[in-house]
Design an enzyme around this catalytic site. Structure first.
Site, PDB file in Angstrom:
ATOM      1  N   HIS A 366      54.643  48.232  90.693  1.00  0.00           N
ATOM      2  CA  HIS A 366      54.554  48.060  92.151  1.00  0.00           C
ATOM      3  C   HIS A 366      53.988  46.718  92.582  1.00  0.00           C
ATOM      4  O   HIS A 366      53.792  46.502  93.778  1.00  0.00           O
ATOM      5  CB  HIS A 366      53.675  49.147  92.776  1.00  0.00           C
ATOM      6  CG  HIS A 366      54.245  50.515  92.676  1.00  0.00           C
ATOM      7  ND1 HIS A 366      55.057  51.065  93.644  1.00  0.00           N
ATOM      8  CD2 HIS A 366      54.146  51.448  91.704  1.00  0.00           C
ATOM      9  CE1 HIS A 366      55.420  52.284  93.285  1.00  0.00           C
ATOM     10  NE2 HIS A 366      54.872  52.537  92.107  1.00  0.00           N
ATOM     11  N   LYS A 557      49.430  47.699 108.142  1.00  0.00           N
ATOM     12  CA  LYS A 557      49.495  47.795 106.684  1.00  0.00           C
ATOM     13  C   LYS A 557      48.115  47.431 106.162  1.00  0.00           C
ATOM     14  O   LYS A 557      47.256  47.010 106.934  1.00  0.00           O
ATOM     15  CB  LYS A 557      50.544  46.829 106.129  1.00  0.00           C
ATOM     16  CG  LYS A 557      50.430  45.400 106.711  1.00  0.00           C
ATOM     17  CD  LYS A 557      51.504  44.471 106.167  1.00  0.00           C
ATOM     18  CE  LYS A 557      52.831  44.560 106.884  1.00  0.00           C
ATOM     19  NZ  LYS A 557      53.902  45.061 106.050  1.00  0.00           N
ATOM     20  N   ARG A 558      47.904  47.579 104.838  1.00  0.00           N
ATOM     21  CA  ARG A 558      46.624  47.150 104.303  1.00  0.00           C
ATOM     22  C   ARG A 558      46.363  45.690 104.653  1.00  0.00           C
ATOM     23  O   ARG A 558      47.293  44.888 104.781  1.00  0.00           O
ATOM     24  CB  ARG A 558      46.602  47.342 102.769  1.00  0.00           C
ATOM     25  CG  ARG A 558      46.438  48.779 102.327  1.00  0.00           C
ATOM     26  CD  ARG A 558      45.135  49.384 102.809  1.00  0.00           C
ATOM     27  NE  ARG A 558      44.001  48.818 102.083  1.00  0.00           N
ATOM     28  CZ  ARG A 558      43.343  49.446 101.117  1.00  0.00           C
ATOM     29  NH1 ARG A 558      43.679  50.660 100.743  1.00  0.00           N
ATOM     30  NH2 ARG A 558      42.321  48.865 100.517  1.00  0.00           N
ATOM     31  N   LYS A 563      49.695  39.443 102.687  1.00  0.00           N
ATOM     32  CA  LYS A 563      50.452  40.032 103.798  1.00  0.00           C
ATOM     33  C   LYS A 563      50.355  39.164 105.054  1.00  0.00           C
ATOM     34  O   LYS A 563      51.082  39.353 106.016  1.00  0.00           O
ATOM     35  CB  LYS A 563      49.980  41.459 104.073  1.00  0.00           C
ATOM     36  CG  LYS A 563      50.242  42.423 102.898  1.00  0.00           C
ATOM     37  CD  LYS A 563      49.776  43.838 103.215  1.00  0.00           C
ATOM     38  CE  LYS A 563      49.809  44.780 102.017  1.00  0.00           C
ATOM     39  NZ  LYS A 563      51.158  45.308 101.745  1.00  0.00           N
ATOM     40  N   THR A 665      57.329  49.311 102.714  1.00  0.00           N
ATOM     41  CA  THR A 665      58.027  50.523 103.151  1.00  0.00           C
ATOM     42  C   THR A 665      57.834  50.716 104.653  1.00  0.00           C
ATOM     43  O   THR A 665      58.658  51.339 105.314  1.00  0.00           O
ATOM     44  CB  THR A 665      57.511  51.767 102.391  1.00  0.00           C
ATOM     45  OG1 THR A 665      56.087  51.703 102.333  1.00  0.00           O
ATOM     46  CG2 THR A 665      58.071  51.830 101.000  1.00  0.00           C
ATOM     47  N   LYS A 669      60.344  51.995 107.805  1.00  0.00           N
ATOM     48  CA  LYS A 669      59.960  52.981 108.824  1.00  0.00           C
ATOM     49  C   LYS A 669      60.196  52.420 110.218  1.00  0.00           C
ATOM     50  O   LYS A 669      60.687  53.104 111.115  1.00  0.00           O
ATOM     51  CB  LYS A 669      58.479  53.369 108.658  1.00  0.00           C
ATOM     52  CG  LYS A 669      58.228  54.173 107.390  1.00  0.00           C
ATOM     53  CD  LYS A 669      56.761  54.249 106.993  1.00  0.00           C
ATOM     54  CE  LYS A 669      56.652  54.689 105.535  1.00  0.00           C
ATOM     55  NZ  LYS A 669      55.314  54.496 104.954  1.00  0.00           N
TER      56      LYS A 669
HETATM   57  C1  7GP Z   1      52.679  48.659  96.933  1.00  0.00           C
HETATM   58  C2  7GP Z   1      53.372  47.313  97.134  1.00  0.00           C
HETATM   59  O1  7GP Z   1      52.426  46.346  97.521  1.00  0.00           O
HETATM   60  C3  7GP Z   1      54.431  47.490  98.223  1.00  0.00           C
HETATM   61  O2  7GP Z   1      55.156  46.292  98.358  1.00  0.00           O
HETATM   62  C4  7GP Z   1      55.364  48.614  97.832  1.00  0.00           C
HETATM   63  O3  7GP Z   1      56.245  48.881  98.882  1.00  0.00           O
HETATM   64  C5  7GP Z   1      54.587  49.885  97.517  1.00  0.00           C
HETATM   65  O4  7GP Z   1      53.630  49.634  96.523  1.00  0.00           O
HETATM   66  C6  7GP Z   1      55.467  51.003  97.019  1.00  0.00           C
HETATM   67  O5  7GP Z   1      56.232  50.574  95.941  1.00  0.00           O
HETATM   68  N1  7GP Z   1      51.644  48.557  95.916  1.00  0.00           N
HETATM   69  C7  7GP Z   1      50.559  49.307  96.018  1.00  0.00           C
HETATM   70  O6  7GP Z   1      50.369  50.080  96.934  1.00  0.00           O
HETATM   71  C8  7GP Z   1      49.590  49.195  94.940  1.00  0.00           C
HETATM   72  O7  7GP Z   1      48.613  49.863  94.908  1.00  0.00           O
HETATM   73  C9  7GP Z   1      48.883  48.070  93.014  1.00  0.00           C
HETATM   74  O8  7GP Z   1      49.865  48.299  94.003  1.00  0.00           O
HETATM   75  C10 7GP Z   1      49.257  48.681  91.734  1.00  0.00           C
END
Ligand code: 7GP
Length: 819
Positions: A366, A557-558, A563, A665, A669
């Site tokens: 991810h 978002k976070r 970002k 994501t 949405k």
């Molecule tokens: C997130 C990604 O930052 C985001 O771009 C993606 O849409 C989402 O996963 C689902 O695939 N990553 C995380 O939330 C995360 O915790 C660290 O990544 C491992």
């Protein structure tokens, strides 16, 4: 025992009087409250129990069906499931929403209001955890036997309060009143071992055997949460593990007469599932986190294998019967754990065990951010999981030997792909372990997968050319459109029928409607009602008045530097300066909305929150821009907040540094809710552009390749500063305390990171084209018919981003469980 069906309390969920009877019965017999003196929460719990009852019957039927079909099971292992509230979603999915609304009206209650009393299950940080929840919804809707396994945290994501503009974290005790959806299963209990040491014992057949002994054990107890698919036919299961002290532990101290010590130790081991780590982008290397990972992996594998062994199968059948998806590397210790079970507990020879393991597991990556890639010190690993470390060494040894044979003489390659990083004090690289131990590794959008193959995992793509696949993320239309945006859902159903809820590509039929003035007017009326609703929530909760007729420009978002909420703010400040300079004629009134949590230790992200709030304050007090510009920070962004905001968004801010957002994501949405994206060529934005058409999206900024090239030539931050007066002015205002007169150098660290520390996220490089793009946004918004047309086309072409499509792809290309 078979139970005659007429004994069930609710024989027909459409029969209002039996629903009402069930509800009152629950209130009296399960909650123990007299209907004349109940609080809203009592009614909520009573209602939740009735709904759970309805789910439970379907859940049992689904389990029976899977058993009879002997279907291959999919297990989704994830440290996070960001589920959100369940009531509204369950009612819509089982098709009883309107019936229950009537029942409640009968007793003088409002369903929507009642739904607000539900605590949300925030067992995740952000994208990764919410993706897991969307996939569970799709697995159930597609009638696939797919089960989630995770951790039953006492404290999920912290709640965010804003005090004097700063983020303050508060623990969120979501289980305070109990969770009405879950079934505690005290009988489903597994022993999880830690520490101890490994001994070699001679075996009868002369082969070496290893035993892991003298361990400190914790028990894992199951909690089951039903996951209803749409249509209510299938209900799957999410099993979450909570830590319980092992009896042995206690007995030892009790026998020594040390009662207090025993109780202390008990509390300590139960701390294991106490709290979710609130940081998704930096890896902390904390002992408790590794313990959490192994804890839930060990319990889940024991459970999976127990179900598998029910039919006394041979382990070589495992990959035909079971697929295990690893949601990032967090559960990847499952690879050595399955090896350990096969080798040590069942005496399966190494090569067979390894073939079984690789064919069973697959891994989703991810993120490409190096600081988020999981590594554990060998020392910690050895202390907590000594046998696993041995197995990892052996996996690594065999792998490197093979690589050495295939690519002779390439010592650099061996070092780069080794599971053990020898350079920085010996660390276990979990991503390498996950890639080597899986038959498929997937990225979450096309660009992300390409970058994965060409950058961080380049060597592995050479070694395993067929292992890497791309599956672009998806979102569930049940929660994010049907439930969150009832107005739009109704308009769509009236126009094209109800089939879109499970076949989102049908939204394409709306494309023709974009050219019809009457449909556009109705579409606009829905968006306008949604904006008014959001405005009234903001007025009520934050005591801030926003103009529902202004353009709603939203970034939720976070909070993270990549970002680039800071880039958004630089636009806001520039806009403010232009308005004050009297340049308002080309500009439409805007409300810029931010929302998001920062990791508690992430100072830069927290400082951006403070800056947003400081800017908001200055702009809010300046009467010269009243009615033209407003900035709102919505505190405590979570799934429920997202469901309120998404339907009202007009401009969707997806402005990450190209190459850094794996997918996103929220972008999906918002598009499906009729927002137009302003974004970089990053993550799934690229695919959104492909689907909705480049005329219906605002794209700006450097591409990942261009940024790469720019960096190679030497990135000159100051050049951007001196070359653009408006940028210089905005930065100078921040750095000289214009927004923070009480503490002039409050934001120095932010400015330093841009000008003096190389602007890692290329904010300055993309500023100019972002501003130009925002001007285009204004121009288009002035032409409301054309804007609406484009917004409708965004909805019409977002069908591909359904999580049903994504899960189908996993089923076909990874799990081998085609639908
Ligand atoms: C997130 C990604 O930052 C985001 O771009 C993606 O849409 C989402 O996963 C689902 O695939 N990553 C995380 O939330 C995360 O915790 C660290 O990544 C491992």
């Amino acid at each position: 025992m078979t139970v005659p069906e007429d004994i069930y309390e609710i024989t027909n969920p459409k029969d209002i009087s039996s629903l009402k009877r069930a509800l009152v019965n629950r209130l009296i017999y399960s909650i123990g409250k007299d209907p004349v003196e109940t609080q809203e929460r009592d009614w909520f719990f009573a209602l939740a129990y009735v709904v759970r009852d309805l789910l439970t019957l379907r859940w049992m039927e689904s389990m029976r069906r899977y058993y009879l079909q002997d279907a291959k099971r999919v297990y989704y292992l994830s440290m996070e499931f960001l589920i959100g509230r369940a009531l509204g979603n369950s009612l819509l999915n089982i098709g009883c929403y309107d019936e229950f609304k009537l029942v409640l009206e009968d007793v003088g209650l409002d369903l929507e209001e009642l739904a607000e009393t539900e605590e949300e299950a925030a067992l995740g940080n952000g994208g990764l955890g919410r993706l897991a929840a969307c996939y569970l919804d799709s697995l159930a809707t597609l009638r696939l036997p797919g089960f989630g396994y995770g951790i039953h945290y006492d404290y999920g994501m912290f709640s965010q309060r804003i005090e004097d503009g700063y983020q303050i974290e508060h623990p969120e005790n979501w289980l305070r009143y109990g969770n009405p959806w879950e079934f505690p299963r005290p009988d489903v209990l597994y022993r999880v071992q830690f520490r101890g040491h490994v001994v070699e014992c001679p075996n009868a057949d002369g082969k070496r055997r290893y035993r892991w002994i003298d361990t400190e054990d914790v028990m894992a107890m199951a909690y089951d949460i039903p996951v209803p698919g749409y249509g209510g036919e299938t209900v799957n299961n999410l099993r979450l593990w909570a830590a319980k002290a092992s009896r042995d532990f206690e007995l030892k101290y009790f026998n020594e007469g040390n009662y207090i010590k025993a109780v202390e130790e008990k509390t300590q081991s139960e701390n294991l599932s106490k709290v979710l780590y609130p940081d998704d982008t930096t890896q902390m290397g904390r002992e408790l986190r590794l313990k959490q990972e192994y804890f839930f992996v060990s319990a889940s594998l024991q459970d999976i294998l127990k179900k598998f062994r029910i039919d006394q199968r041979d382990f070589s059948d495992l990959p035909q019967e079971v697929a295990i998806q690893l949601n990032d590397t967090h559960p990847s210790v499952a690879i050595p754990e399955l090896m350990r079970i096969l080798l040590d507990e069942h005496q399966v020879p190494w090569d067979d065990a390894w073939a079984i393991t690789v064919r069973t597991f697959s891994y989703t990556n991810h993120t490409l951010l190096p600081e988020a890639l999981e590594v554990w010190s060998v020392r910690l690993f050895e202390e907590l999981l000594p046998r696993h470390l041995q197995i990892i060494y052996e996996i690594n040894h065999r792998f490197l030997t093979e690589v050495g044979e295939r690519f002779p003489g390439d010592m650099g390659l061996i070092q780069r792909v080794s599971i053990i990083d020898e350079e920085r004090g010996k660390r276990v690289r979990m991503a390498h372990l996950a890639i080597i131990g899986s038959h498929k590794v997937n990225g979450v959008a096309a660009l992300h997968t390409r970058l994965m193959r060409t950058t961080i995992f380049r060597d592995f793509a050479r070694i395993f050319p067929d292992r890497f696949v791309s599956i672009t993320n998806g979102i569930t239309p049940r929660r994010w459109l049907n439930q969150a945006n009832r107005g739009l859902a109704k308009l769509i159903t009236e126009t094209i029928g109800p089939g879109w809820v499970t076949d989102l590509e049908r939204l394409r039929q709306l494309a023709a409607m974009a050219d019809e003035a009457e449909f556009r007017a109705r579409f606009r009326a829905v968006k306008s009602a949604n904006k008014q609703h959001l405005a009234s929530l903001i007025a009520k909760r934050l005591n801030i008045g926003i103009d529902p007729a202004s353009l709603f420009d939203v970034q939720i978002k976070r909070m993270h530097e990549y970002k680039r909420q800071l880039l958004n703010l630089l636009h806001v400040i520039t806009r403010y300066n232009r308005l004050r300079a009297g340049l308002s004629q080309d500009m439409v009134p805007r409300t810029v909305i931010f929302g998001g949590k920062a990791a508690p230790g992430y100072h830069a992200a927290k400082l951006v929150i403070k800056l947003i709030n400081d800017v908001s304050k200055v702009i809010g007090r300046d009467s010269t821009v009243a009615g033209l510009l407003k900035v709102v920070f919505v505190p405590d962004y979570n799934v429920s907040r997202a469901m309120e905001i998404m339907p009202a968004v007009e401009l969707s801010e997806q402005i990450s540094t190209a190459g850094m957002e794996a997918s996103g994501t929220g972008n999906m949405k918002m598009a499906v809710n009729g927002a137009i994206t302003i974004g970089t060529l990053d993550g799934a934005n690229i695919e959104i552009r492909e689907k909705v058409g480049e005329k219906n999206i605002f794209i700006f900024g450097h591409t990942a390749e261009q940024l790469d090239e720019m960096r190679r030539g030497g990135y000159d931050a100051w050049r951007f500063y001196y070359d653009n007066e408006e940028l210089k002015l905005a930065l100078d205002m921040i750095s000289t305390g214009y927004f923070s007169p009480d503490e002039q150098d409050r934001f120095k660290p932010l400015i330093d990171s841009l000008l003096r520390e190389g602007d890692r996220f290329a904010i300055l490089a993309d500023y100019e084209s972002y501003i130009a793009c925002q001007e285009e946004v204004d121009r288009l918004y002035l032409d409301s018919e054309t804007w609406t047309r484009k917004a409708i086309l965004n909805v019409a072409h977002s069908g591909w981003f359904s999580s049903d499509r994504a899960v189908r792809e996993y089923a076909e290309r990874i799990w081998n469980t085609p639908i």
